[in-house]
Design a protein around this motif. Structure first.
Motif, PDB file in Angstrom:
ATOM      1  N   ARG A   1      17.224  16.213  12.464  1.00 17.13           N
ATOM      2  CA  ARG A   1      17.083  14.777  12.796  1.00 17.13           C
ATOM      3  C   ARG A   1      16.051  14.602  13.904  1.00 17.13           C
ATOM      4  NH1 ARG A   1      21.979  15.658  10.942  1.00 17.13           N
ATOM      5  NH2 ARG A   1      23.113  14.020   9.826  1.00 17.13           N
ATOM      6  N   PHE A   2      16.104  15.496  14.875  1.00 20.70           N
ATOM      7  CA  PHE A   2      15.122  15.460  15.962  1.00 20.70           C
ATOM      8  C   PHE A   2      13.936  16.330  15.548  1.00 20.70           C
ATOM      9  CE2 PHE A   2      18.256  14.825  19.765  1.00 20.70           C
ATOM     10  CZ  PHE A   2      18.708  13.662  19.178  1.00 20.70           C
ATOM     11  N   ARG A   3      12.787  16.003  16.120  1.00 16.30           N
ATOM     12  CA  ARG A   3      11.541  16.636  15.734  1.00 16.30           C
ATOM     13  C   ARG A   3      11.002  17.499  16.857  1.00 16.30           C
ATOM     14  NH1 ARG A   3       6.402  13.991  15.627  1.00 16.30           N
ATOM     15  NH2 ARG A   3       5.293  15.280  14.128  1.00 16.30           N
ATOM     16  N   SER A   4      10.830  18.784  16.594  1.00 15.44           N
ATOM     17  CA  SER A   4      10.178  19.635  17.585  1.00 15.44           C
ATOM     18  C   SER A   4       8.687  19.330  17.472  1.00 15.44           C
ATOM     19  CB  SER A   4      10.463  21.103  17.253  1.00 15.44           C
ATOM     20  OG  SER A   4       9.780  21.945  18.127  1.00 15.44           O
ATOM     21  N   VAL A   5       8.169  18.665  18.462  1.00  9.64           N
ATOM     22  CA  VAL A   5       6.829  18.061  18.322  1.00  9.64           C
ATOM     23  C   VAL A   5       5.707  19.090  18.494  1.00  9.64           C
ATOM     24  CG1 VAL A   5       6.673  17.363  20.759  1.00  9.64           C
ATOM     25  CG2 VAL A   5       5.400  16.094  19.044  1.00  9.64           C
ATOM     26  N   LYS A   6       4.744  19.034  17.569  1.00  8.17           N
ATOM     27  CA  LYS A   6       3.558  19.893  17.717  1.00  8.17           C
ATOM     28  C   LYS A   6       2.676  19.267  18.796  1.00  8.17           C
ATOM     29  CE  LYS A   6       2.012  21.150  13.424  1.00  8.17           C
ATOM     30  NZ  LYS A   6       0.926  20.967  12.430  1.00  8.17           N
ATOM     31  N   HIS A   7       2.195  20.069  19.707  1.00  9.39           N
ATOM     32  CA  HIS A   7       1.322  19.542  20.763  1.00  9.39           C
ATOM     33  C   HIS A   7       0.249  20.569  21.115  1.00  9.39           C
ATOM     34  CE1 HIS A   7       4.775  21.595  22.575  1.00  9.39           C
ATOM     35  NE2 HIS A   7       4.062  21.830  23.650  1.00  9.39           N
TER      36      HIS A   7
ATOM     37  N   PHE B   1       9.497  10.758  17.500  1.00  9.32           N
ATOM     38  CA  PHE B   1       8.344  11.492  18.049  1.00  9.32           C
ATOM     39  C   PHE B   1       8.677  12.923  18.484  1.00  9.32           C
ATOM     40  CE2 PHE B   1       7.473   7.028  18.818  1.00  9.32           C
ATOM     41  CZ  PHE B   1       6.127   6.898  18.512  1.00  9.32           C
ATOM     42  N   GLY B   2       9.922  13.166  18.857  1.00  6.88           N
ATOM     43  CA  GLY B   2      10.255  14.436  19.501  1.00  6.88           C
ATOM     44  C   GLY B   2       9.632  14.486  20.879  1.00  6.88           C
ATOM     45  N   PHE B   3       9.374  13.303  21.439  1.00  2.00           N
ATOM     46  CA  PHE B   3       8.579  13.241  22.662  1.00  2.00           C
ATOM     47  C   PHE B   3       8.756  11.883  23.317  1.00  2.00           C
ATOM     48  CE2 PHE B   3       4.520  12.763  24.947  1.00  2.00           C
ATOM     49  CZ  PHE B   3       4.394  14.019  25.519  1.00  2.00           C
ATOM     50  N   PHE B   4       8.879  11.860  24.633  1.00  2.00           N
ATOM     51  CA  PHE B   4       8.907  10.571  25.326  1.00  2.00           C
ATOM     52  C   PHE B   4       8.573  10.761  26.809  1.00  2.00           C
ATOM     53  CE2 PHE B   4      13.207  12.278  25.174  1.00  2.00           C
ATOM     54  CZ  PHE B   4      13.683  12.148  26.462  1.00  2.00           C
ATOM     55  N   LYS B   5       8.284   9.626  27.418  1.00  2.00           N
ATOM     56  CA  LYS B   5       7.969   9.646  28.863  1.00  2.00           C
ATOM     57  C   LYS B   5       9.187   9.151  29.612  1.00  2.00           C
ATOM     58  CE  LYS B   5       4.816   6.937  31.687  1.00  2.00           C
ATOM     59  NZ  LYS B   5       3.386   6.627  31.832  1.00  2.00           N
ATOM     60  N   LEU B   6       9.490   9.802  30.708  1.00  2.00           N
ATOM     61  CA  LEU B   6      10.675   9.432  31.488  1.00  2.00           C
ATOM     62  C   LEU B   6      10.254   8.881  32.851  1.00  2.00           C
ATOM     63  CD1 LEU B   6      13.689   9.749  30.860  1.00  2.00           C
ATOM     64  CD2 LEU B   6      13.649  11.875  32.137  1.00  2.00           C
TER      65      LEU B   6
ATOM     66  N   ILE C   1      -0.302  15.006  21.207  1.00  2.00           N
ATOM     67  CA  ILE C   1       0.832  15.317  20.325  1.00  2.00           C
ATOM     68  C   ILE C   1       0.460  14.939  18.893  1.00  2.00           C
ATOM     69  CG2 ILE C   1       2.613  15.056  22.109  1.00  2.00           C
ATOM     70  CD1 ILE C   1       3.325  12.330  20.764  1.00  2.00           C
ATOM     71  N   CYS C   2       1.159  15.569  17.970  1.00  5.51           N
ATOM     72  CA  CYS C   2       0.912  15.304  16.556  1.00  5.51           C
ATOM     73  C   CYS C   2       2.006  14.348  16.056  1.00  5.51           C
ATOM     74  CB  CYS C   2       0.965  16.645  15.820  1.00  5.51           C
ATOM     75  SG  CYS C   2       0.499  16.514  14.108  1.00  5.51           S
ATOM     76  N   LEU C   3       1.591  13.234  15.495  1.00  8.45           N
ATOM     77  CA  LEU C   3       2.563  12.246  15.004  1.00  8.45           C
ATOM     78  C   LEU C   3       3.075  12.660  13.623  1.00  8.45           C
ATOM     79  CD1 LEU C   3       0.752   8.904  15.983  1.00  8.45           C
ATOM     80  CD2 LEU C   3       2.395  10.239  17.324  1.00  8.45           C
ATOM     81  N   ARG C   4       4.086  11.968  13.147  1.00  8.52           N
ATOM     82  CA  ARG C   4       4.673  12.283  11.836  1.00  8.52           C
ATOM     83  C   ARG C   4       3.643  12.246  10.709  1.00  8.52           C
ATOM     84  NH1 ARG C   4       9.911  13.147  10.874  1.00  8.52           N
ATOM     85  NH2 ARG C   4      11.383  12.686  12.570  1.00  8.52           N
ATOM     86  N   ASP C   5       2.638  11.366  10.839  1.00 11.27           N
ATOM     87  CA  ASP C   5       1.634  11.281   9.765  1.00 11.27           C
ATOM     88  C   ASP C   5       0.548  12.353   9.907  1.00 11.27           C
ATOM     89  OD1 ASP C   5       0.019  10.496  11.870  1.00 11.27           O
ATOM     90  OD2 ASP C   5      -0.343   8.462  11.152  1.00 11.27           O
ATOM     91  N   GLY C   6       0.710  13.262  10.867  1.00  9.24           N
ATOM     92  CA  GLY C   6      -0.239  14.380  11.002  1.00  9.24           C
ATOM     93  C   GLY C   6      -1.418  14.074  11.921  1.00  9.24           C
ATOM     94  N   SER C   7      -1.512  12.829  12.434  1.00  9.04           N
ATOM     95  CA  SER C   7      -2.653  12.527  13.310  1.00  9.04           C
ATOM     96  C   SER C   7      -2.353  12.990  14.739  1.00  9.04           C
ATOM     97  CB  SER C   7      -2.963  11.030  13.279  1.00  9.04           C
ATOM     98  OG  SER C   7      -1.831  10.306  13.689  1.00  9.04           O
TER      99      SER C   7
END
Ligand code: GA4
Length: 326
Positions: free
Chosen positions: A252-258, A49-54, A220-226
């Protein structure tokens, strides 16, 4: 019936709108910092995801609440007072304009460098707010370093501090922003749509750490573009991978579009720390993450070069594409 005056309608016309998000997405990885498997889970989340909750992150609720309250007080001031700390070039108070290249959003904000020497004097910012910002940034930076050290360990990067030292360094070019997304009930009533507060983008730095009040809006934008909506949770942090960490992991890591949609009824306040390297640091894939014979996907650059290029771009541009090897 809701009647909006022509000047208000004209003003609103410059902002993009979006249908309110349907359901809140429940698939975002939730990582407990005290979990013995946290390292592996953080790395997996950065890949997926390039994203998570802590959660269980150790940064006190009280500090967050005090800063949030001070931020709310600041944003309540008359426009003239707030304007004394602007325009943001790039640091200071900004209203509806984002960055130097014509982007707009239904948002007002305060943007600071975490390196005091780089901030101009802000005549409109109360001392209490300033002190809390510094205290909060230092707590969040420590937590971000802990996360980066977990990543370095899991990726078997020889030195534990290979990533964290970049943001701990006194020359680190990190920044901090307080965002206020005012509600706009009239537009919702009129069109059933929400204003875009902060348009889609990726963050240029290494790591971003966000905490908000209990108002939703972040997507956030997922890998499938949604696009999916992130549940609001004022007790947790959301962490996202920035462009620089994507490069250091050789993709390898994804800079997540948000992006952020403003809520039609409630104010959203968010606090974000952007951990960036020093200006002269070279950004390139870490040799330890590369498999034998693996080629770098990116041309090497310094943070200063990347930052310069970012500030010439529009918010939604793919900034890394200029540095990809063809
Ligand atoms: C996006 C991430 C951070 O909020 C920020 C933003 C910066 C700004 O608001 O001045 C930028 C944007 C961000 C990337 C492209 C340029 C610069 C606005 C913009 C159009 C503070 C950052 O570092 O980059």
């Amino acid at each position: 019936m809701v009647v909006l005056s022509q000047p208000i309608l004209d003003d609103l016309a410059q902002f993009k709108t979006c249908k309110p998000a349907p359901d809140i997405f429940t698939g975002i990885p939730v990582i407990d910092l005290s979990d013995p498997n946290a390292k592996a889970r953080v790395v997996q989340a950065c890949k997926d995801f390039g994203f998570f909750k802590l959660i269980n992150h150790g940064v006190s609720m009280e500090l967050f609440s005090l800063l949030e309250a001070e931020a709310v007080n600041f944003f309540k001031l008359p426009q003239q007072e707030k304007q004394k700390s602007g325009p943001p070039t790039p640091f200071g108070y900004g209203n509806k304009r984002i960055g130097p290249n014509g982007d707009v959003g239904w948002v007002e904000y305060l943007l600071f460098s975490t390196n005091s020497a780089q901030n101009p004097i802000f005549p409109g910012i109360p001392q209490t707010l300033w002190c809390l910002v510094n205290e909060y940034v230092s707590a969040v930076r420590n937590m971000a370093c802990e996360v980066l050290e977990m990543i370095a360990d899991e990726l078997r990067i020889g030195e534990k501090d290979a990533l964290s030292r970049l943001i701990r360094d006194e020359k680190s070019d990190s920044c901090f922003r307080l965002n206020h997304y005012p509600p706009c009930p009239e537009l919702q009533a009129l069109s059933g749509r929400n204003l875009i507060g902060f348009g889609e983008h990726t963050d240029p730095q290494i790591i971003s750490v966000l905490r908000s009040n209990n108002t939703s809006g972040l997507q956030i934008c997922l890998r499938d573009g949604s696009w999916v909506s992130v549940p609001s949770d004022h007790a947790s942090f959301y962490i996202n991978v920035g462009d620089s960490l994507q490069v250091m992991s050789n993709g390898r890591f994804r800079s997540v579009k948000h992006r952020v949609l403003s809520d039609s009824l409630k104010s959203r306040v968010s606090l974000i720390y952007f951990g960036g390297p020093g200006l002269s640091e070279k950004i390139r894939p870490l040799s330890s993450v590369m498999e034998e014979g693996e080629e770098s996907l990116y041309k090497e650059f310094t943070w200063s070069e990347y930052k310069k290029s970012a500030y010439k771009s529009r918010l939604g541009d793919n900034r890394l594409s200029l540095f990809e090897k063809s």
